[in-house]
Design an enzyme around this catalytic site. Structure first.
Site, short mmCIF file in Angstrom:
data_model
loop_
_atom_site.label_atom_id
_atom_site.label_comp_id
_atom_site.label_asym_id
_atom_site.label_seq_id
_atom_site.Cartn_x
_atom_site.Cartn_y
_atom_site.Cartn_z
N SER A 149 -2.50 7.67 -6.00
CA SER A 149 -1.28 8.44 -5.62
C SER A 149 -1.58 9.79 -6.16
O SER A 149 -2.84 10.34 -5.47
CB SER A 149 0.08 8.01 -6.56
OG SER A 149 1.13 8.58 -6.23
N GLU A 211 2.65 1.75 3.75
CA GLU A 211 2.69 2.99 3.36
C GLU A 211 2.80 3.83 4.72
O GLU A 211 3.07 5.09 4.49
CB GLU A 211 1.72 3.62 2.45
CG GLU A 211 1.54 2.90 1.16
CD GLU A 211 0.59 3.76 0.32
OE1 GLU A 211 0.88 4.71 -0.68
OE2 GLU A 211 -0.61 3.15 0.23
N HIS A 249 3.03 1.14 -1.66
CA HIS A 249 2.50 2.21 -2.63
C HIS A 249 1.98 1.70 -3.79
O HIS A 249 1.09 2.19 -4.35
CB HIS A 249 3.49 3.52 -2.57
CG HIS A 249 2.73 4.69 -3.41
ND1 HIS A 249 1.66 5.47 -2.70
CD2 HIS A 249 3.03 5.38 -4.34
CE1 HIS A 249 1.46 6.50 -3.32
NE2 HIS A 249 2.17 6.54 -4.49
#
Length: 268
Positions: A149, A211, A249
């Site tokens: 991330s 995602e 995610h």
């Protein structure tokens, strides 16, 4: 942002003091250090959330056929907070965007100071790395960094701005969209310096299939980076892109870590 360079430097020092480098985990025997000599090292961002998963992946995947193991050092970079993702990471892993360029802060209130990535990278290389080298005989030519991330964005920043700092760069679901103006500029500057026959570097960019519906277009941006960098294979860039089926995610973390560790151990 701060009101001047002094306030920014002070904030960066505060961020560094908040960091803790988890005690490195060593696997394997000294006899198995490999032709290059010394243990390869894997630096792990967001250690509060993933260090256990990484350690187990290295422990299990590092076993050789003779049972002696492939040696590696795992260094967790975390925070003195009992939360998976500390707010301070939003400073330490980010590029210097103005808060006006960012969406509303999801946790309410104002965004933390942005743009601490350079200071944090210096912290890792100039403070943590010497500590690790004082604790174990390491192979400076076999070092990797793993992040997910915003940590994945940081990994790309490290590749673009300090390409010789690591031999392997492992970026999961990188948060490119908010910082795309700056990270794309860094990418452009990086590729203009590449030369045919350059030193080999391994790059893994991984995302979860689910995602694709993320509003920040994580998969699209990540795939684009992989395709652009993949064009420089003759310059020593070994770039791989993975999209993991039915993962989102957060759920992508264990499978991405498994794949990243596999690449890391194979490249040492």
């Amino acid at each position: 942002m701060g009101n001047g360079s002094d306030s920014v430097d002070e904030a960066a020092r505060d961020a560094g003091r908040r960091q803790r480098a988890n005690v490195p985990h060593l696997f394997g025997s000294a006899a198995g250090r490999g032709a290059g000599g010394g243990f390869p090292v894997l630096y792990v961002l967001d250690a509060n959330s993933v260090i256990g998963t990484v350690v187990e992946a290295v422990r299990l995947q590092g076993r050789s056929r003779d049972g002696q193991g492939s040696p590696a050092v795992v260094v967790g970079l975390g925070y003195d907070e009992e939360v998976p993702f500390a707010t301070a990471r939003l400073t330490d892993y980010s590029l210097p965007m103005t808060v006006e360029e960012l969406p509303p802060f999801s946790r309410g209130g104002e965004w933390p100071r942005q743009g601490g990535a350079d200071d944090f990278l210096r912290f890792v290389l100039e403070e943590v790395r010497p500590m690790v080298e004082s604790m174990a005989t390491v192979n400076r030519e076999r070092q990797a960094i793993l992040g997910h991330s915003l940590g994945g964005l940081f990994v790309l920043h490290a590749l673009y701005t300090r390409p010789d700092a690591f031999s392997t760069y492992l970026a999961g679901s990188p948060s490119i969209d908010w910082y795309k103006r700056l990270i794309f500029a860094e990418e452009q500057a990086f590729v203009t310096q590449l030369q045919p026959g350059g030193k080999r570097k391994h790059v893994l960019i991984g995302v979860g299939e689910e995602e694709q519906t993320h509003p920040t277009r994580i998969n699209e941006h990540a795939r684009g980076v992989a395709e652009r960098l993949g064009a420089f294979a003759d310059c020593g860039l070994d770039v791989q892109f993975e999209q993991f089926a039915r993962e989102n995610h957060i759920s992508v973390l264990p499978v991405f870590i498994s794949r990243a560790v596999r690449l890391f151990l194979r490249s040492v």
